[in-house]
Structures are given as C-alpha cells and as structure tokens.
Design a protein around this motif. Structure first.
Motif, PDB file in Angstrom:
ATOM      1  N   THR A 152       5.969   6.181   3.622  1.00 29.92           N
ATOM      2  CA  THR A 152       4.611   5.609   3.641  1.00 29.92           C
ATOM      3  C   THR A 152       4.143   5.325   2.229  1.00 29.92           C
ATOM      4  O   THR A 152       3.556   4.272   1.946  1.00 29.92           O
ATOM      5  CB  THR A 152       3.647   6.571   4.345  1.00 29.92           C
ATOM      6  OG1 THR A 152       4.065   6.751   5.702  1.00 29.92           O
ATOM      7  CG2 THR A 152       2.230   6.027   4.323  1.00 29.92           C
ATOM      8  N   HIS A 208       8.617  -7.303  -0.784  1.00 20.31           N
ATOM      9  CA  HIS A 208       7.769  -7.336   0.400  1.00 20.31           C
ATOM     10  C   HIS A 208       8.011  -6.114   1.279  1.00 20.31           C
ATOM     11  O   HIS A 208       9.111  -5.581   1.352  1.00 20.31           O
ATOM     12  CB  HIS A 208       8.048  -8.609   1.210  1.00 20.31           C
ATOM     13  CG  HIS A 208       6.957  -8.925   2.183  1.00 20.31           C
ATOM     14  ND1 HIS A 208       6.883  -8.344   3.431  1.00 20.31           N
ATOM     15  CD2 HIS A 208       5.895  -9.752   2.089  1.00 20.31           C
ATOM     16  CE1 HIS A 208       5.814  -8.800   4.068  1.00 20.31           C
ATOM     17  NE2 HIS A 208       5.206  -9.660   3.276  1.00 20.31           N
ATOM     18  N   MET A 209       6.942  -5.686   1.950  1.00 18.20           N
ATOM     19  CA  MET A 209       7.021  -4.507   2.799  1.00 18.20           C
ATOM     20  C   MET A 209       8.025  -4.675   3.941  1.00 18.20           C
ATOM     21  O   MET A 209       8.562  -3.696   4.471  1.00 18.20           O
ATOM     22  CB  MET A 209       5.636  -4.193   3.368  1.00 18.20           C
ATOM     23  CG  MET A 209       5.468  -2.778   3.881  1.00 18.20           C
ATOM     24  SD  MET A 209       3.798  -2.480   4.481  1.00 18.20           S
ATOM     25  CE  MET A 209       2.863  -2.690   2.970  1.00 18.20           C
ATOM     26  N   GLN A 212      11.350  -2.836   4.273  1.00 13.38           N
ATOM     27  CA  GLN A 212      11.498  -1.486   4.817  1.00 13.38           C
ATOM     28  C   GLN A 212      12.066  -1.494   6.240  1.00 13.38           C
ATOM     29  O   GLN A 212      12.550  -0.467   6.715  1.00 13.38           O
ATOM     30  CB  GLN A 212      10.151  -0.760   4.838  1.00 13.38           C
ATOM     31  CG  GLN A 212       9.746  -0.173   3.502  1.00 13.38           C
ATOM     32  CD  GLN A 212       8.634   0.840   3.662  1.00 13.38           C
ATOM     33  OE1 GLN A 212       7.723   0.666   4.468  1.00 13.38           O
ATOM     34  NE2 GLN A 212       8.693   1.911   2.895  1.00 13.38           N
ATOM     35  N   ALA A 252       5.729   2.298   0.925  1.00 12.22           N
ATOM     36  CA  ALA A 252       5.127   1.079   1.468  1.00 12.22           C
ATOM     37  C   ALA A 252       3.851   0.711   0.732  1.00 12.22           C
ATOM     38  O   ALA A 252       3.536  -0.475   0.583  1.00 12.22           O
ATOM     39  CB  ALA A 252       4.834   1.265   2.957  1.00 12.22           C
ATOM     40  N   THR A 253       3.103   1.714   0.264  1.00 14.07           N
ATOM     41  CA  THR A 253       1.863   1.406  -0.449  1.00 14.07           C
ATOM     42  C   THR A 253       2.111   0.706  -1.786  1.00 14.07           C
ATOM     43  O   THR A 253       1.182   0.150  -2.368  1.00 14.07           O
ATOM     44  CB  THR A 253       1.055   2.685  -0.713  1.00 14.07           C
ATOM     45  OG1 THR A 253       1.787   3.547  -1.601  1.00 14.07           O
ATOM     46  CG2 THR A 253       0.743   3.417   0.575  1.00 14.07           C
ATOM     47  N   MET A 300       4.415  -1.714  -2.174  1.00 12.28           N
ATOM     48  CA  MET A 300       5.102  -2.977  -1.891  1.00 12.28           C
ATOM     49  C   MET A 300       4.096  -3.973  -1.339  1.00 12.28           C
ATOM     50  O   MET A 300       3.248  -3.626  -0.541  1.00 12.28           O
ATOM     51  CB  MET A 300       6.230  -2.743  -0.883  1.00 12.28           C
ATOM     52  CG  MET A 300       7.192  -1.647  -1.290  1.00 12.28           C
ATOM     53  SD  MET A 300       8.308  -1.140   0.036  1.00 12.28           S
ATOM     54  CE  MET A 300       9.402  -2.544   0.086  1.00 12.28           C
ATOM     55  N   ASN A 301       4.211  -5.241  -1.793  1.00  6.27           N
ATOM     56  CA  ASN A 301       3.225  -6.182  -1.287  1.00  6.27           C
ATOM     57  C   ASN A 301       3.613  -7.635  -1.461  1.00  6.27           C
ATOM     58  O   ASN A 301       3.684  -8.374  -0.502  1.00  6.27           O
ATOM     59  CB  ASN A 301       1.875  -5.934  -1.973  1.00  6.27           C
ATOM     60  CG  ASN A 301       0.801  -6.826  -1.407  1.00  6.27           C
ATOM     61  OD1 ASN A 301       0.704  -7.005  -0.210  1.00  6.27           O
ATOM     62  ND2 ASN A 301      -0.001  -7.401  -2.271  1.00  6.27           N
TER      63      ASN A 301
END
Length: 667
Positions: A335, A547-548, A551, A338-339, A341-342
């Motif tokens: 998690t 990019h997310m 994942q 993921a925070t 990645m954008n």
C-alpha cells in the motif's frame, strides 16, 4: 477425559481454501454433525422457498457479509491512517498494522475454547460481536481530529483495534460452523452449497468495502482534512447491522451445546508428555518409542496416536509463516508503495557525477533574457519570461568547485554576475527585476526526489513586502520581500486550493493546485489581485513516473501463489490427520498467518532498511524457505491416518506405570 466432537471424514468437496484463508474463517465445519448423547432435541428451522435450506442461514450469510465489510473496510485505510493522521513513519505504521493482523489470527484460539468448552457457538458470536462493535465505535471516535490531542487519538485507536482483533478473531471459528449446524444430518449436499454461498458473501463484503472506504476517506472532507472518522464509521455501522441481523434470526437457529474442545485436550496431552518425560530422566527407566508415549499414564492410546499424526503435519507448518509474511504485506508495504506511484511517463533527475553540476534558469523578469555562462555552451535561445524549464542542463567544471561568470543580456544591456558552483549540485538561476534593473540569484535545488512519495515545494516572494503563507492547517512559512527564497516544505500528495497569504495589505487566498507524488516545485508569488494572490509554479523535478497499474502483476502472481499454496497445503494436511483433529490443524494453520505477520513486525522495527532492500530480503528468505520446505517434503512419508491408527492399536507403547518413578508422577 472429554470425548472429542464427532467430525466427518473429508469426503465432501472442500470450499476454496484461499477464500477461507483470506477471510480467516477456517472453522471446523467438517465436524458439524449434531453431537451424540443426551442433548435436547433441536427444533427444525423453517425452509427457504420450500427447499431443504433452513431460513436461518439467510441471517448468517447477511451477518457475514456485513462483518467482512466492516473488517476489510477498516483495514483498507489503516496503514494510511497511521501515516497521515498520526504522522508515524512507515516502519512504525507497518509494525502496528502487522501486530493487529497477527492478533486477529491468534484470537481464534480463544474463540474456539469459549465456544466449545463454555458458551457454545451462538453466545460466543453474540458476546464477541458486541466487543467487536464497541471496538469499531471507539476506533471511529478516535479518528475525530477535534477530540483531544494526538495521545488521546492513539489510545482510543489502539484500544479500538485490540477489541476489533478480539472480536473478529474470536468469531472466526464459530460463524461458519454455526451455519453448518443449521442443517440436518441428511442434508449434506445443501450444507456444502451453503458454504459456497457463505464464502461468496465473505468475498463480496471484503471486495466492496476495499473500494468504498478509501473513497470515503479521500473524496469526502471533514474537519478540514481526509475523513477517517467516516471511513471508520461506515464499517462500524455495518458491524452494528451484522449484530442486529444475527440477533434477529435467534428464534430460528439450531443451537448446539458446548461439545468439549479437542484443541485444549491436545495441548494438555502434549504438556503432560513433556512434563512426565522431564520427571523421569533416570537411565534405569526404559525409553519409549515416541516422546508422546510419555502421556500414556493419563491419556488413551487413541488420543496419543492421533496427536502423533497431527504433530507430524504441524512440523511441516514451521516454514509456512514466511509465505504469509510476504502475502499480508499487501495491506502495508505494498500500500505504501502504491502511494508513491502515479504519473504516466519517465522523467527523472540525471545522474550527478564528479566535476559536473546541473542548472536551470527561471526568468521572473517581464522580457526574455539571454543567459551566457563562462566556458559553457548552454542556453542558445533567450529564456522567455516565466518559461517552465524543460529539463536541467549540465555544467562541466574544472574541479570540485569553480567560480563562473554569468552574463545576462536584457533589452540591449549586459550584466555580469559571478557565482561559485560546486560539483554534484543542482542549481536554479533566478533572474528578476529589482528597482528598475536586472538582477539574479543562484539558489540550490533538491538533488533527488522527495522520499516516501511526498511532494516538495519552496516559495519565492516577488512582492515588495514580506509574506506569511499558510499551506494547510499544519504548514506555515514566512518569506522575505524582494525575491526572498524559503526552504523546502515536504507535503503529502494533494490539491492545495485553500491556503492563505498574509501581507501588509491583508489576507489573500493561495491556490497551489495539485502537488504530486515525488515532485519538487518552485512557487513564485508574483502579485495580488482582488482577494487572491497570483502565483507561478515551476515543476523542477517531475512527479513519480511508474504507474500504479504496474502493481497488478505482483498482485496477480502472489494471489495465484496463494491459491496453490492454500489449496494444496490444506488438502494435504487434512488428508494426513485423523478426522477428530481437523480443528486442531485449522488452528495451527491460522497460527502460521499470525506468526508471519509477527515476522514483518520484527523486521520493520528491528532492522529498518530501504524499501527495495526489504523487498529483496523477503524474496531471498522466501526462496530459502522454499528450498527448506522442499527438503522436508522430500523426506516426508505420506500415511493413511486410519492405517496409522490401527498400527498404534496393534503395537502399544512399551511405556507403562511400572517403569516410572512413581513418586515423581502425578496421575
């Protein structure tokens, strides 16, 4: 000695094990036959639409959906809550998250003992659900920012999480087994189908809540920030609903009395064997074939033989926690990954090497400026006013540092400035007009992206008066007049539209827009107009580029691995144990999940390291465990529990009372 509960042989189609593990509901529904003996006759529940399905199971399925919604909905935002609300670091947040998860898989043992030895399944579910609801309510109240200071929030949240862990773990071994109790013994096919519907409700509740609660947290604002109180409050409301629905079906349930806890008997048998062996260490006492044979003075040969079968399988469970240590990081480390990645494209900082530096020009004047740097072939074209630089340019130096001449040509005039530049540094040359003439300043920029997915921002004050800036309720900065430069502030990724800029002329609205993951910004306060301050924002370091969606492969791979791991693991272990010991193996399997979460907790606190290094560490450890487990599996001899039991009965232990030192043994 308590008689073990009657348990079916495993001859029915098993529910999907990975579904059981994801929910934590590994209950002993294989042993759901009504207990034999002089128990009150249980009434039959009304049927659903003329079928053989009792009406009572509808209440149980709805209860389970709501309970799973409440648990997974709360857990979906728990790590982010620790970081953004408590401002804990990633290691502490990860440690507390996994401590909570571990507790959720330790407490099923408590629930099983309560149900089988004391209260029965129905009362255990009721009482622990009340504890569960209270925990959710305390957790929700603790997320209200205006209620006390941070110490109050932490205490309330930790108390709430403890009660939630006790509640959710305590009812794990009860709810599905209680559902199985609702079927008459002859309706085995309907019971099997019920468990498919039951676990469908588990997956539906967990899936929906995992999408809903993050939306409630991020898209709804309360108390001026992310609404964790609402994100926790909705799951709390669902748990209240779960309890109400379960109680509403009370008059329809078949409620079995406590049947005695076989897990407790196994623990007592093992404990007595160890204690008895330690008391009789004399060389004059004959040895026994197996260390568990030292329990034969108190326990039956049948029970001892069954415990032997179970311990053989439990021994194979020893390496398994490492898999769960990796798998359950989906809610913590993954998690957090993921925070960070954008963005959609790769644009990162160039590598800094000796005798080189990076530089960009920010032209804050009204007209284009031609910049020339001594011995450098840079900036061939004039830099337009407020032109956002596309990228940094390389400065080649003749040593660790060098004094360079900067020539600025502006509207027919030429000005020279001298600046000392150091190697492996990043600079911005800001050009501005002061008191009717052109001036400049060389300022130092960040060398790398901000850590932990944060955004960095600094301010340049282009006004002729000092300004005080309020970014949000927690971030303040003062910037001196006439192109003073502030230090960098590190902020969470968000849209900052409601800041304030206070000057001698009054208070104005400050709109910074989106500050993205891992980006670095320079914001120039240019002028004030109306009730707002005008700014210009330059993105010096681009936002995170991966990019997310990248994942998805790791989630798919670990989910596929978990399916194979759980199905084969449970099917094998169940085939290698006697029917009366299925619940013991389920408890052992749940404890491997708890131990796995404990391992993550230890690593996060005792050996903090870079995130990539920690991922590599767990990969290497899991690979090593695979090799160890393969060796253990290679030398494992598969047995038929029924054959092994017959062998135990034909070949009793050599140990007997006469061979013991009687004064040391209490029977």
């Amino acid at each position: 000695m308590l008689k073990p509960p009657s348990i079916h042989p495993v001859n029915e189609r098993l529910p999907l094990p990975h579904t059981l593990l994801e929910s934590g509901h590994l209950s002993s529904f294989y042993g759901d036959d009504p207990p034999k003996g002089d128990f009150p006759v249980q009434k039959k529940s009304p049927k659903l639409c003329g079928s053989n399905y009792p009406l009572s199971i509808a209440f149980i399925v709805v209860n389970e959906f709501c309970e799973r919604f409440s648990y997974y909905g709360m857990r979906a935002v728990l790590t982010l809550y620790f970081i953004s609300f408590f401002h804990w670091d990633e290691n502490l947040s990860t440690a507390v998250y996994h401590a909570f998860s571990a507790l959720c898989y330790f407490t099923p043992v408590i629930g099983a003992i309560m149900a089988d030895s004391w209260l029965g399944k129905y009362k255990t579910i009721i009482y622990l659900s009340i504890v569960y609801v209270v925990g959710h309510l305390i957790k929700s109240v603790g997320a209200i920012p205006s209620l006390g200071n941070q110490a109050v929030h932490v205490v309330l949240s930790m108390v709430g999480l403890f009660l939630i862990a006790l509640g959710t773990g305590g009812i794990k071994p009860c709810v599905s087994a209680f559902g199985g109790d609702q079927f008459e013994e002859e309706h085995t096919s309907e019971r099997s189908k019920f468990f498919s519907v039951f676990y469908l409700s588990i997956n539906a509740g967990s899936l929906i809540s995992t999408f809903v609660t993050p939306v409630l947290r991020g898209d709804v604002k309360c108390f001026g920030e992310d609404c964790y109180a609402l994100a926790f409050g909705v799951p709390a409301a669902l748990m209240v609903l779960a309890l109400v629905v379960f109680i509403a079906g009370s008059g329809l349930y078949r409620k079995m009395p406590p049947q005695g806890n076989v897990l407790l008997e196994v623990c007592k048998c093992i404990g007595f064997a160890i204690k008895n062996r330690l008391k009789n260490r004399s060389h004059h006492i004959p040895k026994r074939d197996h260390w568990l044979d030292w329990a034969s003075e108190k326990y039956s040969k049948q029970l001892i033989g069954e415990v032997k079968m179970v311990t053989r399988v439990l021994f194979l469970f020893i390496p398994l926690p490492m898999f769960w240590a990796l798998f359950d990081q989906q809610g913590s480390r993954w998690t957090l990954q993921a925070t960070k990645m954008n963005a959609d494209f790769e644009t990162d900082m160039p590598q800094l090497v000796p005798k080189e530096s990076l530089i960009q020009v920010l032209n804050l004047a009204k007209n284009p400026v031609q910049v020339t740097i001594q011995d450098q072939d840079l900036f061939q074209q004039p830099v337009e006013a407020f032109q956002n630089p596309a990228e940094y340019s390389n400065l080649i130096l003749n040593g660790e540092q060098q004094n360079l001449h900067f020539i600025l040509q502006h509207q027919g005039s030429s000005l020279t400035f001298n600046y000392t530049v150091k190697e492996k540094s990043v600079y911005s040359l800001i050009v501005f007009e002061a008191e009717g003439s052109l001036s400049s300043r060389l300022i130092t920029d960040l060398k790398a992206k901000p850590e932990n997915g944060l955004a960095a921002v600094r301010f340049i004050n282009g006004l002729s008066q000092d300004v005080n800036l309020t970014i949000d309720s927690k971030q303040f900065v003062a910037v001196q007049k006439n192109y003073g430069v502030s230090e960098y502030l590190l902020l969470e990724r968000d849209k900052y539209n409601n800041g304030k800029c206070i000057t001698e002329m009054g208070e104005f609205t400050l709109d910074l827009g989106l500050l993205d993951f891992g980006a670095s910004y320079t914001v120039v306060v240019t002028n004030v107009s109306g009730d707002a301050v005008k700014t210009w924002k330059s993105e010096d370091i681009k936002a995170n580029s991966v990019h997310m969606a990248w994942q998805l492969p790791q989630y798919l791979l670990i989910s596929a691995g978990e399916v194979m791991f759980s199905i084969t693991g449970l099917a094998f272990s169940y085939s290698q144990s006697p029917a009366s010991m299925k619940s013991v193996l389920q408890a052992g399997w749940l404890l491997t999940v708890a131990v796995g979460n404990t391992l993550v907790l230890v690593v996060a606190q005792a050996a903090p390291m870079a995130q990539w290094a920690e991922f590599v560490l767990f990969t290497v450890l899991l690979f090593a465990v695979c090799i160890i487990f393969s060796i253990m599996g290679y030398f494992y001899v598969s047995v038929d529990p029924e054959d092994l039991q017959e062998k135990e009965e034909k070949n009793p232990s050599r140990g007997n009372m006469i061979s013991l030192v009687t004064q040391k043994t209490k029977l």
